[in-house]
Scaffold this active site. Structure first.
Site, PDB file in Angstrom:
ATOM      1  N   TYR A   1      38.551  36.963  28.216  1.00  0.00           N
ATOM      2  CA  TYR A   1      38.720  38.128  29.095  1.00  0.00           C
ATOM      3  C   TYR A   1      39.654  39.140  28.441  1.00  0.00           C
ATOM      4  O   TYR A   1      39.324  40.325  28.314  1.00  0.00           O
ATOM      5  CB  TYR A   1      39.297  37.658  30.427  1.00  0.00           C
ATOM      6  CG  TYR A   1      39.487  38.728  31.470  1.00  0.00           C
ATOM      7  CD1 TYR A   1      38.401  39.391  32.044  1.00  0.00           C
ATOM      8  CD2 TYR A   1      40.764  39.075  31.917  1.00  0.00           C
ATOM      9  CE1 TYR A   1      38.583  40.352  33.031  1.00  0.00           C
ATOM     10  CE2 TYR A   1      40.953  40.040  32.900  1.00  0.00           C
ATOM     11  CZ  TYR A   1      39.860  40.669  33.453  1.00  0.00           C
ATOM     12  OH  TYR A   1      40.044  41.626  34.432  1.00  0.00           O
TER      13      TYR A   1
ATOM     14  N   LYS B   1      27.586  59.191  26.860  1.00  0.00           N
ATOM     15  CA  LYS B   1      27.393  60.166  25.777  1.00  0.00           C
ATOM     16  C   LYS B   1      26.071  60.917  25.989  1.00  0.00           C
ATOM     17  O   LYS B   1      26.008  62.139  25.918  1.00  0.00           O
ATOM     18  CB  LYS B   1      27.377  59.400  24.451  1.00  0.00           C
ATOM     19  CG  LYS B   1      27.110  60.225  23.228  1.00  0.00           C
ATOM     20  CD  LYS B   1      27.379  59.374  21.988  1.00  0.00           C
ATOM     21  CE  LYS B   1      26.643  59.945  20.799  1.00  0.00           C
ATOM     22  NZ  LYS B   1      25.505  59.117  20.380  1.00  0.00           N
TER      23      LYS B   1
ATOM     24  N   ARG C   1      41.725  32.734  42.607  1.00  0.00           N
ATOM     25  CA  ARG C   1      42.951  33.523  42.480  1.00  0.00           C
ATOM     26  C   ARG C   1      43.892  33.228  43.642  1.00  0.00           C
ATOM     27  O   ARG C   1      43.488  32.761  44.703  1.00  0.00           O
ATOM     28  CB  ARG C   1      42.618  35.006  42.355  1.00  0.00           C
ATOM     29  CG  ARG C   1      42.173  35.273  40.926  1.00  0.00           C
ATOM     30  CD  ARG C   1      41.967  36.711  40.660  1.00  0.00           C
ATOM     31  NE  ARG C   1      40.788  37.192  41.345  1.00  0.00           N
ATOM     32  CZ  ARG C   1      40.345  38.434  41.226  1.00  0.00           C
ATOM     33  NH1 ARG C   1      40.992  39.302  40.487  1.00  0.00           N
ATOM     34  NH2 ARG C   1      39.255  38.810  41.844  1.00  0.00           N
TER      35      ARG C   1
ATOM     36  N   ASN D   1      24.888  42.339  38.495  1.00  0.00           N
ATOM     37  CA  ASN D   1      23.942  41.256  38.202  1.00  0.00           C
ATOM     38  C   ASN D   1      24.175  40.069  39.143  1.00  0.00           C
ATOM     39  O   ASN D   1      23.494  39.056  39.044  1.00  0.00           O
ATOM     40  CB  ASN D   1      24.042  40.803  36.734  1.00  0.00           C
ATOM     41  CG  ASN D   1      25.354  40.132  36.418  1.00  0.00           C
ATOM     42  OD1 ASN D   1      26.256  40.107  37.258  1.00  0.00           O
ATOM     43  ND2 ASN D   1      25.471  39.593  35.229  1.00  0.00           N
TER      44      ASN D   1
HETATM   45  N1  UDP Z   1      48.332  30.080  41.275  1.00  0.00           N
HETATM   46  C1  UDP Z   1      48.864  29.029  41.989  1.00  0.00           C
HETATM   47  N2  UDP Z   1      48.053  28.319  42.828  1.00  0.00           N
HETATM   48  C2  UDP Z   1      46.722  28.605  43.005  1.00  0.00           C
HETATM   49  C3  UDP Z   1      46.173  29.696  42.292  1.00  0.00           C
HETATM   50  C4  UDP Z   1      47.015  30.407  41.412  1.00  0.00           C
HETATM   51  O1  UDP Z   1      50.052  28.715  41.859  1.00  0.00           O
HETATM   52  O2  UDP Z   1      46.052  27.903  43.786  1.00  0.00           O
HETATM   53  C5  UDP Z   1      49.204  30.852  40.362  1.00  0.00           C
HETATM   54  C6  UDP Z   1      48.661  31.002  38.940  1.00  0.00           C
HETATM   55  O3  UDP Z   1      49.037  29.880  38.151  1.00  0.00           O
HETATM   56  C7  UDP Z   1      49.365  32.282  38.515  1.00  0.00           C
HETATM   57  C8  UDP Z   1      49.473  33.085  39.801  1.00  0.00           C
HETATM   58  O4  UDP Z   1      49.304  32.166  40.863  1.00  0.00           O
HETATM   59  O5  UDP Z   1      50.651  32.007  38.019  1.00  0.00           O
HETATM   60  C9  UDP Z   1      48.428  34.175  39.926  1.00  0.00           C
HETATM   61  O6  UDP Z   1      47.190  33.613  39.634  1.00  0.00           O
HETATM   62  P1  UDP Z   1      45.820  34.387  39.757  1.00  0.00           P
HETATM   63  O7  UDP Z   1      44.750  33.456  39.326  1.00  0.00           O
HETATM   64  O8  UDP Z   1      45.724  34.987  41.117  1.00  0.00           O
HETATM   65  O9  UDP Z   1      45.909  35.627  38.774  1.00  0.00           O
HETATM   66  P2  UDP Z   1      46.501  35.893  37.314  1.00  0.00           P
HETATM   67  O10 UDP Z   1      47.549  36.901  37.573  1.00  0.00           O
HETATM   68  O11 UDP Z   1      47.106  34.627  36.745  1.00  0.00           O
HETATM   69  O12 UDP Z   1      45.356  36.381  36.524  1.00  0.00           O
END
Ligand code: UDP
Length: 326
Positions: free
Chosen positions: A146, A106, A187, A33
Protein backbone atom coordinates in the site's frame (compact mmCIF):
# COMPACT_ATOMS: atom_id res chain seq x y z
CA UNK A 1 -23.41 20.71 -15.88
CA UNK A 2 -19.80 19.87 -14.88
CA UNK A 3 -18.87 16.19 -15.02
CA UNK A 4 -16.76 14.41 -12.40
CA UNK A 5 -15.46 10.83 -12.30
CA UNK A 6 -15.08 9.38 -8.80
CA UNK A 7 -13.19 6.08 -8.51
CA UNK A 8 -13.73 3.90 -5.45
CA UNK A 9 -17.20 5.43 -5.44
CA UNK A 10 -18.85 2.61 -3.48
CA UNK A 11 -16.26 2.84 -0.71
CA UNK A 12 -16.28 4.84 2.51
CA UNK A 13 -14.74 8.09 1.24
CA UNK A 14 -15.80 7.67 -2.40
CA UNK A 15 -19.48 7.44 -1.48
CA UNK A 16 -19.31 10.59 0.67
CA UNK A 17 -17.62 12.39 -2.23
CA UNK A 18 -20.44 11.25 -4.55
CA UNK A 19 -22.98 12.78 -2.14
CA UNK A 20 -21.05 16.03 -1.91
CA UNK A 21 -20.68 16.51 -5.67
CA UNK A 22 -24.29 15.51 -6.35
CA UNK A 23 -25.35 18.13 -3.80
CA UNK A 24 -23.13 20.70 -5.51
CA UNK A 25 -24.98 20.05 -8.80
CA UNK A 26 -22.41 17.95 -10.69
CA UNK A 27 -22.94 15.04 -13.04
CA UNK A 28 -21.24 12.22 -11.13
CA UNK A 29 -19.77 9.17 -12.85
CA UNK A 30 -19.14 6.66 -10.10
CA UNK A 31 -16.68 3.79 -10.73
CA UNK A 32 -15.88 0.81 -8.54
CA UNK A 33 -14.89 -2.84 -9.01
CA UNK A 34 -16.61 -3.67 -5.69
CA UNK A 35 -13.73 -5.68 -4.21
CA UNK A 36 -13.94 -3.72 -1.00
CA UNK A 37 -16.73 -1.27 -1.88
CA UNK A 38 -20.41 -1.82 -1.10
CA UNK A 39 -23.30 -0.83 -3.38
CA UNK A 40 -25.37 -0.01 -0.29
CA UNK A 41 -23.24 3.12 0.14
CA UNK A 42 -24.46 4.63 -3.15
CA UNK A 43 -27.83 2.90 -3.68
CA UNK A 44 -29.69 6.07 -2.74
CA UNK A 45 -28.13 7.91 -5.74
CA UNK A 46 -29.20 5.50 -8.50
CA UNK A 47 -32.56 7.17 -9.13
CA UNK A 48 -30.91 10.51 -9.94
CA UNK A 49 -30.47 11.62 -13.55
CA UNK A 50 -27.06 13.15 -12.85
CA UNK A 51 -25.60 9.91 -11.42
CA UNK A 52 -24.21 6.91 -13.32
CA UNK A 53 -22.33 3.87 -12.13
CA UNK A 54 -19.63 1.91 -13.99
CA UNK A 55 -18.62 -1.47 -12.56
CA UNK A 56 -14.98 -1.36 -13.61
CA UNK A 57 -11.46 -2.03 -12.34
CA UNK A 58 -9.36 1.10 -12.94
CA UNK A 59 -6.16 -0.91 -13.22
CA UNK A 60 -7.55 -1.82 -16.68
CA UNK A 61 -7.97 0.81 -19.43
CA UNK A 62 -10.61 3.39 -18.45
CA UNK A 63 -12.93 4.78 -21.11
CA UNK A 64 -15.36 7.62 -20.45
CA UNK A 65 -17.36 8.98 -23.38
CA UNK A 66 -17.60 12.76 -23.91
CA UNK A 67 -16.11 15.54 -21.87
CA UNK A 68 -14.87 15.18 -18.32
CA UNK A 69 -14.00 18.12 -16.04
CA UNK A 70 -12.68 16.44 -12.90
CA UNK A 71 -11.38 13.09 -11.66
CA UNK A 72 -11.10 12.02 -8.03
CA UNK A 73 -9.05 8.82 -7.68
CA UNK A 74 -10.17 7.13 -4.45
CA UNK A 75 -10.10 3.49 -5.51
CA UNK A 76 -7.90 1.32 -3.28
CA UNK A 77 -8.10 -1.20 -0.51
CA UNK A 78 -7.36 0.93 2.54
CA UNK A 79 -7.11 -1.32 5.55
CA UNK A 80 -4.15 -3.41 6.73
CA UNK A 81 -6.11 -6.68 6.59
CA UNK A 82 -7.06 -5.91 2.97
CA UNK A 83 -3.42 -5.38 1.99
CA UNK A 84 -2.63 -8.81 3.39
CA UNK A 85 -5.46 -10.50 1.50
CA UNK A 86 -5.18 -8.64 -1.80
CA UNK A 87 -1.64 -7.27 -2.03
CA UNK A 88 -1.34 -7.42 -5.83
CA UNK A 89 -4.60 -5.56 -6.40
CA UNK A 90 -3.48 -2.96 -3.86
CA UNK A 91 -0.26 -2.41 -5.82
CA UNK A 92 -2.06 -2.36 -9.17
CA UNK A 93 -4.75 0.15 -8.31
CA UNK A 94 -2.21 2.63 -6.91
CA UNK A 95 0.21 2.23 -9.83
CA UNK A 96 -1.50 0.98 -13.03
CA UNK A 97 -4.84 2.48 -11.97
CA UNK A 98 -3.30 5.88 -11.32
CA UNK A 99 -1.44 5.70 -14.64
CA UNK A 100 -4.69 5.01 -16.51
CA UNK A 101 -6.50 7.88 -14.78
CA UNK A 102 -3.66 10.32 -15.42
CA UNK A 103 -3.79 9.29 -19.08
CA UNK A 104 -7.53 9.92 -19.07
CA UNK A 105 -6.99 13.33 -17.42
CA UNK A 106 -4.41 14.23 -20.08
CA UNK A 107 -6.71 13.15 -22.90
CA UNK A 108 -9.81 14.93 -21.54
CA UNK A 109 -7.95 17.90 -20.06
CA UNK A 110 -9.54 17.14 -16.70
CA UNK A 111 -8.20 18.25 -13.33
CA UNK A 112 -7.33 15.16 -11.28
CA UNK A 113 -7.03 14.79 -7.51
CA UNK A 114 -5.47 11.62 -6.16
CA UNK A 115 -5.94 10.16 -2.69
CA UNK A 116 -2.60 9.65 -1.03
CA UNK A 117 -2.12 8.76 2.61
CA UNK A 118 -0.25 9.32 5.84
CA UNK A 119 1.17 5.84 5.15
CA UNK A 120 3.70 7.51 2.81
CA UNK A 121 5.40 8.55 6.09
CA UNK A 122 5.55 4.89 7.19
CA UNK A 123 6.47 4.50 10.87
CA UNK A 124 7.41 8.17 11.16
CA UNK A 125 10.57 9.41 12.85
CA UNK A 126 9.35 13.02 12.64
CA UNK A 127 6.40 14.04 14.78
CA UNK A 128 3.95 15.55 13.95
CA UNK A 129 4.31 14.75 10.26
CA UNK A 130 4.90 17.68 7.91
CA UNK A 131 4.56 17.31 4.15
CA UNK A 132 8.30 17.74 3.59
CA UNK A 133 9.17 14.66 5.70
CA UNK A 134 10.23 11.85 3.33
CA UNK A 135 9.03 9.01 5.52
CA UNK A 136 10.25 5.71 6.94
CA UNK A 137 8.69 2.84 4.97
CA UNK A 138 9.66 -0.83 4.91
CA UNK A 139 9.30 -1.64 1.20
CA UNK A 140 8.89 -5.38 1.81
CA UNK A 141 6.78 -5.29 4.98
CA UNK A 142 3.06 -6.19 4.99
CA UNK A 143 2.08 -2.54 4.55
CA UNK A 144 4.70 -1.99 1.82
CA UNK A 145 2.27 -2.88 -0.99
CA UNK A 146 0.00 0.00 0.00
CA UNK A 147 2.66 2.48 1.11
CA UNK A 148 4.86 2.03 -1.95
CA UNK A 149 1.92 2.06 -4.38
CA UNK A 150 0.86 5.38 -2.87
CA UNK A 151 4.40 6.76 -2.99
CA UNK A 152 4.68 5.73 -6.65
CA UNK A 153 1.27 7.32 -7.20
CA UNK A 154 2.54 10.66 -5.92
CA UNK A 155 5.64 10.44 -8.15
CA UNK A 156 3.76 9.61 -11.34
CA UNK A 157 1.19 12.30 -10.56
CA UNK A 158 3.90 14.95 -10.21
CA UNK A 159 5.55 13.66 -13.41
CA UNK A 160 2.29 14.05 -15.36
CA UNK A 161 1.98 17.52 -13.91
CA UNK A 162 5.53 18.50 -14.86
CA UNK A 163 5.85 16.80 -18.25
CA UNK A 164 2.30 16.74 -19.55
CA UNK A 165 1.01 19.84 -17.75
CA UNK A 166 -1.91 17.89 -16.32
CA UNK A 167 -3.67 19.79 -13.52
CA UNK A 168 -3.04 17.57 -10.52
CA UNK A 169 -3.77 17.70 -6.79
CA UNK A 170 -2.51 15.32 -4.07
CA UNK A 171 -4.16 14.86 -0.68
CA UNK A 172 -2.42 12.90 2.10
CA UNK A 173 -5.27 11.51 4.13
CA UNK A 174 -4.79 10.66 7.81
CA UNK A 175 -7.02 8.27 9.80
CA UNK A 176 -10.63 9.11 9.03
CA UNK A 177 -13.83 7.68 10.49
CA UNK A 178 -17.58 7.99 10.15
CA UNK A 179 -20.70 6.34 8.75
CA UNK A 180 -20.18 3.76 5.94
CA UNK A 181 -16.88 2.39 7.22
CA UNK A 182 -16.98 -1.36 6.65
CA UNK A 183 -17.76 -3.06 9.92
CA UNK A 184 -15.39 -5.93 9.19
CA UNK A 185 -12.54 -4.04 7.53
CA UNK A 186 -10.29 -4.51 10.54
CA UNK A 187 -9.62 -0.83 11.18
CA UNK A 188 -9.77 0.31 14.73
CA UNK A 189 -12.98 2.39 14.71
CA UNK A 190 -15.30 -0.27 13.23
CA UNK A 191 -13.37 -3.02 15.05
CA UNK A 192 -13.91 -1.49 18.51
CA UNK A 193 -17.50 -0.37 17.88
CA UNK A 194 -18.41 -3.77 16.38
CA UNK A 195 -16.90 -5.57 19.36
CA UNK A 196 -18.72 -3.33 21.85
CA UNK A 197 -22.06 -3.80 20.08
CA UNK A 198 -21.65 -7.60 19.89
CA UNK A 199 -20.70 -7.75 23.57
CA UNK A 200 -17.12 -8.89 22.89
CA UNK A 201 -13.96 -7.64 24.57
CA UNK A 202 -12.09 -4.89 22.74
CA UNK A 203 -8.83 -6.08 21.18
CA UNK A 204 -6.01 -3.58 21.65
CA UNK A 205 -2.89 -4.48 19.65
CA UNK A 206 0.49 -4.17 21.36
CA UNK A 207 0.60 -2.15 24.59
CA UNK A 208 -1.93 0.31 23.15
CA UNK A 209 0.47 3.22 23.60
CA UNK A 210 0.71 3.75 19.84
CA UNK A 211 -1.17 6.86 18.79
CA UNK A 212 -3.50 7.91 15.98
CA UNK A 213 -5.36 11.16 15.25
CA UNK A 214 -8.90 10.65 13.99
CA UNK A 215 -10.68 12.98 11.56
CA UNK A 216 -14.45 12.92 11.07
CA UNK A 217 -15.41 12.20 7.45
CA UNK A 218 -17.35 15.45 6.86
CA UNK A 219 -14.27 17.49 7.78
CA UNK A 220 -12.12 15.43 5.44
CA UNK A 221 -14.53 15.82 2.51
CA UNK A 222 -14.54 19.60 3.01
CA UNK A 223 -10.73 19.64 2.94
CA UNK A 224 -10.66 17.61 -0.29
CA UNK A 225 -13.28 19.87 -1.86
CA UNK A 226 -11.21 22.96 -1.05
CA UNK A 227 -8.01 21.36 -2.34
CA UNK A 228 -9.60 20.41 -5.68
CA UNK A 229 -10.52 24.03 -6.33
CA UNK A 230 -7.27 25.50 -4.99
CA UNK A 231 -4.22 26.12 -7.19
CA UNK A 232 -1.87 24.08 -4.97
CA UNK A 233 -0.14 21.14 -6.72
CA UNK A 234 2.08 19.70 -3.97
CA UNK A 235 0.93 17.11 -1.41
CA UNK A 236 -1.12 18.44 1.44
CA UNK A 237 -2.02 16.74 4.74
CA UNK A 238 -5.69 16.56 5.66
CA UNK A 239 -6.49 15.15 9.07
CA UNK A 240 -7.34 16.05 12.63
CA UNK A 241 -4.29 16.74 14.82
CA UNK A 242 -6.07 15.64 18.01
CA UNK A 243 -3.92 12.62 18.95
CA UNK A 244 -4.87 9.77 21.30
CA UNK A 245 -3.35 6.45 22.34
CA UNK A 246 -5.24 3.38 21.11
CA UNK A 247 -5.63 2.22 24.71
CA UNK A 248 -7.37 5.47 25.71
CA UNK A 249 -9.44 5.28 22.56
CA UNK A 250 -10.68 1.82 23.56
CA UNK A 251 -11.72 3.24 26.95
CA UNK A 252 -13.57 6.06 25.18
CA UNK A 253 -15.52 3.55 23.10
CA UNK A 254 -16.38 1.50 26.18
CA UNK A 255 -17.82 4.65 27.81
CA UNK A 256 -19.58 5.82 24.67
CA UNK A 257 -21.31 2.50 23.99
CA UNK A 258 -22.02 1.76 27.66
CA UNK A 259 -20.72 -1.78 27.27
CA UNK A 260 -19.31 -3.63 30.27
CA UNK A 261 -16.71 -5.43 28.15
CA UNK A 262 -13.01 -5.08 28.90
CA UNK A 263 -9.90 -4.40 26.91
CA UNK A 264 -7.78 -7.43 25.97
CA UNK A 265 -4.30 -7.26 24.48
CA UNK A 266 -3.13 -8.93 21.25
CA UNK A 267 0.25 -8.81 19.48
CA UNK A 268 1.12 -5.63 17.58
CA UNK A 269 1.01 -6.17 13.79
CA UNK A 270 4.35 -5.90 11.96
CA UNK A 271 5.38 -2.30 11.09
CA UNK A 272 2.36 -0.82 12.87
CA UNK A 273 3.30 2.90 13.14
CA UNK A 274 3.95 3.93 16.75
CA UNK A 275 2.75 7.50 16.39
CA UNK A 276 0.80 9.55 13.92
CA UNK A 277 -0.38 13.13 13.93
CA UNK A 278 -0.77 15.43 10.94
CA UNK A 279 0.84 18.84 10.87
CA UNK A 280 -1.92 20.77 9.09
CA UNK A 281 -0.23 24.18 8.89
CA UNK A 282 -0.24 23.96 5.10
CA UNK A 283 -3.96 23.14 4.89
CA UNK A 284 -4.74 25.93 7.37
CA UNK A 285 -2.78 28.51 5.40
CA UNK A 286 -3.50 27.48 1.83
CA UNK A 287 -7.00 26.03 2.04
CA UNK A 288 -8.16 28.01 5.10
CA UNK A 289 -9.26 24.60 6.36
CA UNK A 290 -9.24 22.99 9.77
CA UNK A 291 -11.41 20.30 11.35
CA UNK A 292 -14.66 21.51 12.91
CA UNK A 293 -16.02 18.30 14.45
CA UNK A 294 -14.46 16.98 17.65
CA UNK A 295 -14.10 13.28 18.40
CA UNK A 296 -16.97 13.09 20.85
CA UNK A 297 -19.44 14.57 18.35
CA UNK A 298 -18.05 12.55 15.41
CA UNK A 299 -18.08 9.31 17.37
CA UNK A 300 -21.71 9.87 18.38
CA UNK A 301 -22.70 10.14 14.70
CA UNK A 302 -20.60 7.10 13.85
CA UNK A 303 -22.07 4.98 16.63
CA UNK A 304 -25.57 5.93 15.51
CA UNK A 305 -24.71 4.61 12.04
CA UNK A 306 -23.33 1.30 13.31
CA UNK A 307 -26.34 0.89 15.59
CA UNK A 308 -28.64 1.29 12.57
CA UNK A 309 -27.09 -1.76 10.81
CA UNK A 310 -28.90 -5.09 10.82
CA UNK A 311 -27.97 -7.96 13.15
CA UNK A 312 -26.81 -9.83 10.05
CA UNK A 313 -24.33 -7.03 9.18
CA UNK A 314 -23.15 -6.85 12.76
CA UNK A 315 -22.31 -10.56 12.92
CA UNK A 316 -21.03 -10.92 9.37
CA UNK A 317 -17.33 -11.04 10.14
CA UNK A 318 -16.32 -12.87 6.99
CA UNK A 319 -14.49 -10.95 4.29
CA UNK A 320 -15.68 -11.18 0.71
CA UNK A 321 -14.10 -13.97 -1.28
CA UNK A 322 -11.24 -12.32 -3.11
CA UNK A 323 -10.02 -15.50 -4.79
CA UNK A 324 -11.40 -14.63 -8.24
CA UNK A 325 -9.57 -11.28 -8.42
CA UNK A 326 -6.04 -10.97 -9.75
N1 UDP B 1 -5.83 -1.63 16.40
C1 UDP B 1 -6.12 -2.25 17.59
N2 UDP B 1 -7.14 -3.16 17.63
C2 UDP B 1 -7.91 -3.48 16.54
C3 UDP B 1 -7.63 -2.82 15.32
C4 UDP B 1 -6.56 -1.91 15.28
O1 UDP B 1 -5.45 -2.02 18.60
O2 UDP B 1 -8.82 -4.32 16.67
C5 UDP B 1 -4.72 -0.65 16.34
C6 UDP B 1 -3.70 -0.90 15.23
O3 UDP B 1 -2.71 -1.82 15.68
C7 UDP B 1 -3.16 0.50 15.03
C8 UDP B 1 -4.35 1.40 15.32
O4 UDP B 1 -5.27 0.62 16.06
O5 UDP B 1 -2.13 0.78 15.95
C9 UDP B 1 -5.04 1.92 14.07
O6 UDP B 1 -5.25 0.84 13.23
P1 UDP B 1 -6.04 0.93 11.86
O7 UDP B 1 -6.02 -0.42 11.25
O8 UDP B 1 -7.37 1.56 12.11
O9 UDP B 1 -5.26 1.97 10.96
P2 UDP B 1 -3.73 2.32 10.67
O10 UDP B 1 -3.62 3.71 11.16
O11 UDP B 1 -2.82 1.40 11.45
O12 UDP B 1 -3.57 2.16 9.21
Amino acid sequence: MKKILITGAAGFLGSHLCDRFINEGYHVIAMDNLITGDMKNIEHLFALKNFEFYHHDVSKFVHIPGNLDYILHFASPASPIDYLKIPIQTLKVGSLGTHNLLGLAKEKKSRILIASTSEVYGDPLVHPQTEDYYGNVNTIGPRGVYDEAKRFQESITMAYHTYHKVETRIVRIFNTYGPRMRLNDGRVVPAFIGQALRGEDLTVFGDGLQTRSFCYVDDLIEGIYRLLFSEYVYPINIGNPNEITIKDFAEEIIKLTGTDQKVIYKPLPVNDPLQRQPDITRAREILKWQPQINRSEGMKQTLQYFRSLSEEDLYKSEHKDFSSFS
